[in-house]
Scaffold this motif. Structure first.
Motif, PDB file in Angstrom:
ATOM      1  N   ASN A 146       2.113  22.519   8.510  1.00  0.00           N
ATOM      2  CA  ASN A 146       2.944  23.007   9.610  1.00  0.00           C
ATOM      3  C   ASN A 146       3.776  21.913  10.262  1.00  0.00           C
ATOM      4  N   HIS A 147       3.881  20.770   9.651  1.00  0.00           N
ATOM      5  CA  HIS A 147       4.707  19.654  10.125  1.00  0.00           C
ATOM      6  C   HIS A 147       4.282  19.141  11.498  1.00  0.00           C
ATOM      7  N   GLU A 148       2.991  19.088  11.764  1.00  0.00           N
ATOM      8  CA  GLU A 148       2.498  18.548  13.027  1.00  0.00           C
ATOM      9  C   GLU A 148       2.385  17.026  13.000  1.00  0.00           C
ATOM     10  N   LEU A 149       2.566  16.420  11.852  1.00  0.00           N
ATOM     11  CA  LEU A 149       2.399  14.979  11.694  1.00  0.00           C
ATOM     12  C   LEU A 149       3.702  14.280  12.069  1.00  0.00           C
ATOM     13  N   THR A 150       3.724  13.636  13.219  1.00  0.00           N
ATOM     14  CA  THR A 150       4.936  12.993  13.727  1.00  0.00           C
ATOM     15  C   THR A 150       5.101  11.597  13.145  1.00  0.00           C
ATOM     16  N   ASP A 151       6.291  11.038  13.309  1.00  0.00           N
ATOM     17  CA  ASP A 151       6.547   9.676  12.845  1.00  0.00           C
ATOM     18  C   ASP A 151       5.682   8.666  13.588  1.00  0.00           C
ATOM     19  N   ALA A 152       5.398   8.929  14.859  1.00  0.00           N
ATOM     20  CA  ALA A 152       4.549   8.022  15.637  1.00  0.00           C
ATOM     21  C   ALA A 152       3.127   7.991  15.072  1.00  0.00           C
ATOM     22  N   LEU A 153       2.600   9.166  14.675  1.00  0.00           N
ATOM     23  CA  LEU A 153       1.269   9.201  14.074  1.00  0.00           C
ATOM     24  C   LEU A 153       1.259   8.515  12.716  1.00  0.00           C
TER      25      LEU A 153
ATOM     26  N   VAL B 169      -8.462  11.990   5.307  1.00  0.00           N
ATOM     27  CA  VAL B 169      -7.876  10.695   4.961  1.00  0.00           C
ATOM     28  C   VAL B 169      -8.634  10.160   3.752  1.00  0.00           C
ATOM     29  N   VAL B 170      -7.882   9.847   2.701  1.00  0.00           N
ATOM     30  CA  VAL B 170      -8.451   9.257   1.496  1.00  0.00           C
ATOM     31  C   VAL B 170      -7.870   7.858   1.351  1.00  0.00           C
ATOM     32  N   VAL B 171      -8.748   6.871   1.242  1.00  0.00           N
ATOM     33  CA  VAL B 171      -8.305   5.497   1.016  1.00  0.00           C
ATOM     34  C   VAL B 171      -8.679   5.143  -0.414  1.00  0.00           C
ATOM     35  N   TYR B 172      -7.680   4.814  -1.209  1.00  0.00           N
ATOM     36  CA  TYR B 172      -7.915   4.412  -2.593  1.00  0.00           C
ATOM     37  C   TYR B 172      -8.338   2.956  -2.546  1.00  0.00           C
TER      38      TYR B 172
ATOM     39  N   VAL C  34      -3.029  11.192   3.440  1.00  0.00           N
ATOM     40  CA  VAL C  34      -3.380  11.847   4.699  1.00  0.00           C
ATOM     41  C   VAL C  34      -2.940  13.305   4.605  1.00  0.00           C
ATOM     42  N   ALA C  35      -3.860  14.216   4.897  1.00  0.00           N
ATOM     43  CA  ALA C  35      -3.541  15.647   4.884  1.00  0.00           C
ATOM     44  C   ALA C  35      -3.989  16.269   6.205  1.00  0.00           C
ATOM     45  N   ILE C  36      -3.101  17.054   6.793  1.00  0.00           N
ATOM     46  CA  ILE C  36      -3.396  17.752   8.045  1.00  0.00           C
ATOM     47  C   ILE C  36      -3.281  19.248   7.781  1.00  0.00           C
ATOM     48  N   GLN C  37      -4.306  19.991   8.161  1.00  0.00           N
ATOM     49  CA  GLN C  37      -4.285  21.442   8.009  1.00  0.00           C
ATOM     50  C   GLN C  37      -4.700  22.081   9.327  1.00  0.00           C
ATOM     51  N   ARG C  38      -4.059  23.168   9.652  1.00  0.00           N
ATOM     52  CA  ARG C  38      -4.465  23.934  10.828  1.00  0.00           C
ATOM     53  C   ARG C  38      -5.568  24.884  10.401  1.00  0.00           C
ATOM     54  N   VAL C  39      -6.685  24.833  11.114  1.00  0.00           N
ATOM     55  CA  VAL C  39      -7.835  25.670  10.798  1.00  0.00           C
ATOM     56  C   VAL C  39      -7.831  26.825  11.779  1.00  0.00           C
TER      57      VAL C  39
ATOM     58  N   ILE D  59       0.856  -1.186   0.000  1.00  0.00           N
ATOM     59  CA  ILE D  59       0.000   0.000   0.000  1.00  0.00           C
ATOM     60  C   ILE D  59       0.892   1.236   0.000  1.00  0.00           C
ATOM     61  N   ALA D  60       0.583   2.173  -0.889  1.00  0.00           N
ATOM     62  CA  ALA D  60       1.339   3.424  -0.970  1.00  0.00           C
ATOM     63  C   ALA D  60       0.722   4.440  -0.011  1.00  0.00           C
ATOM     64  N   PHE D  61       1.561   5.065   0.830  1.00  0.00           N
ATOM     65  CA  PHE D  61       1.111   6.071   1.779  1.00  0.00           C
ATOM     66  C   PHE D  61       1.667   7.428   1.370  1.00  0.00           C
ATOM     67  N   GLU D  62       0.807   8.450   1.434  1.00  0.00           N
ATOM     68  CA  GLU D  62       1.202   9.811   1.090  1.00  0.00           C
ATOM     69  C   GLU D  62       0.740  10.732   2.216  1.00  0.00           C
ATOM     70  N   TYR D  63       1.649  11.609   2.678  1.00  0.00           N
ATOM     71  CA  TYR D  63       1.340  12.501   3.793  1.00  0.00           C
ATOM     72  C   TYR D  63       1.559  13.949   3.379  1.00  0.00           C
ATOM     73  N   TYR D  64       0.688  14.813   3.868  1.00  0.00           N
ATOM     74  CA  TYR D  64       0.836  16.245   3.626  1.00  0.00           C
ATOM     75  C   TYR D  64       0.460  16.989   4.905  1.00  0.00           C
ATOM     76  N   SER D  65       1.314  17.889   5.339  1.00  0.00           N
ATOM     77  CA  SER D  65       1.037  18.702   6.511  1.00  0.00           C
ATOM     78  C   SER D  65       1.664  20.071   6.291  1.00  0.00           C
TER      79      SER D  65
END
Length: 109
Positions: free
Chosen positions: A14-21, A62-65, A44-49, A6-12
């Motif tokens: 402000n870099h709040e997405l840690t390796d543990a998450l 989170v989008v699952v293909y 997975v995309a994280i945005q500060r609102v 499975i291919a995983f793609e991350y976008y953040s």
């Protein structure tokens, strides 16, 4: 039975997405994909609102293909982890529901 690749793609922003998450996301998706070949990737995309009403909130998408239809969940919460875990819960529920519907095709009108 082996777990499919499975291919995983991350976008953040402000870099709040840690390796543990990231590890938690990958573990839960791998568990969901076990014994199935219908998930090909995850985004997975994280945005500060930031608004006057929500000064400290994060939006996780989170989008699952997934075959036959992709699954998307968006959640807003005060922390990155909480919003991400809620979105994962929603995605897992939707994928299981789609699989159940495909298994029970004889119930369709």
């Amino acid at each position: 039975m082996e777990i499919p690749e499975i291919a995983f793609e991350y976008y953040s922003e402000n870099h709040e997405l840690t390796d543990a998450l990231k590890a938690k996301v990958e573990q839960r998706i791998q568990k969901l994909a076990k014994k199935h070949h219908d998930i090909t990737g995850v985004s997975v995309a994280i945005q500060r609102v930031e608004h006057t009403h929500t000064p400290h909130a994060y939006r996780a998408r989170v989008v699952v293909y997934h075959k036959p239809e992709n699954v998307v969940a968006t959640e807003v919460a005060p922390t990155v982890e909480e919003s991400l875990l809620r979105a994962l819960d929603s995605v897992e529920r939707q994928v299981r529901e789609q699989r159940r519907k495909l298994r029970e095709q004889w119930k369709r009108p």
